[in-house]
Design a protein around this motif. Sequence first.
Motif, short mmCIF file in Angstrom:
data_model
loop_
_atom_site.label_atom_id
_atom_site.label_comp_id
_atom_site.label_asym_id
_atom_site.label_seq_id
_atom_site.Cartn_x
_atom_site.Cartn_y
_atom_site.Cartn_z
N ASP A 4 0.81 -1.22 0.00
CA ASP A 4 0.00 0.00 0.00
C ASP A 4 0.84 1.27 0.00
N TYR A 5 2.12 1.15 0.37
CA TYR A 5 3.00 2.30 0.45
C TYR A 5 3.95 2.38 -0.74
N LEU A 6 3.93 1.39 -1.60
CA LEU A 6 4.90 1.29 -2.69
C LEU A 6 4.26 1.50 -4.06
N ASP A 7 5.09 1.95 -5.00
CA ASP A 7 4.68 2.03 -6.40
C ASP A 7 5.21 0.84 -7.20
N GLY A 8 6.28 0.22 -6.69
CA GLY A 8 6.84 -0.89 -7.44
C GLY A 8 8.02 -1.54 -6.75
#
Length: 181
Positions: free
Chosen positions: A70-74
């Motif tokens: 939920d805190y990451l883009d990739g």
Amino acid sequence: MTNTKKITKIRLAGISPQSLVNGEGLRTVLFSQGCKHACPECFNPETWSFTGGKWFAIDKIIADIVKQQDYLDGVTLSGGDPIEQYEAFIPIVEAIKAKTKLNIWCYTGYTWEELLKKIKTEPNLLTFLKSIDFLMDGRFVKSKLSSKAKDPKAYPYRGSTNQRLIDVQKSLKNKQTVIKN
């Protein structure tokens, strides 16, 4: 996955759980251990040795990424060169694709064309590539340093101007190299 042997560990130089410099957005970076290219003035020469780094449990890596999704883009695979351990990365990238909406970048010193040739003798490489969104290809070349100071249009996230950010899925589908702008 073509190979039936279950791989449970991977040798990494380290993990950066949150990085803004190894691809677009906030990413977890897995720094693979081992590289045959030994590019002069590489920023990560400590990752060249195939016996350095330490072993990490693949299930724990996957669980940690899923927990943070939920805190990451990739997720970015860097190195060393992840292609040297692509079979150990297969369960990781497949699980990330199955359990999250995160995109996956992979940095390699191999060119896209070299990888396509390699697939002919190593079919599991295609399995790996099918789970990668973007591939930054090509060896680092100091004389072609990519710098915003030298070129304001320089593509971020690459070390030298010979490197290309390949849209892997479009390239596989269209059977031609598609470069992300």
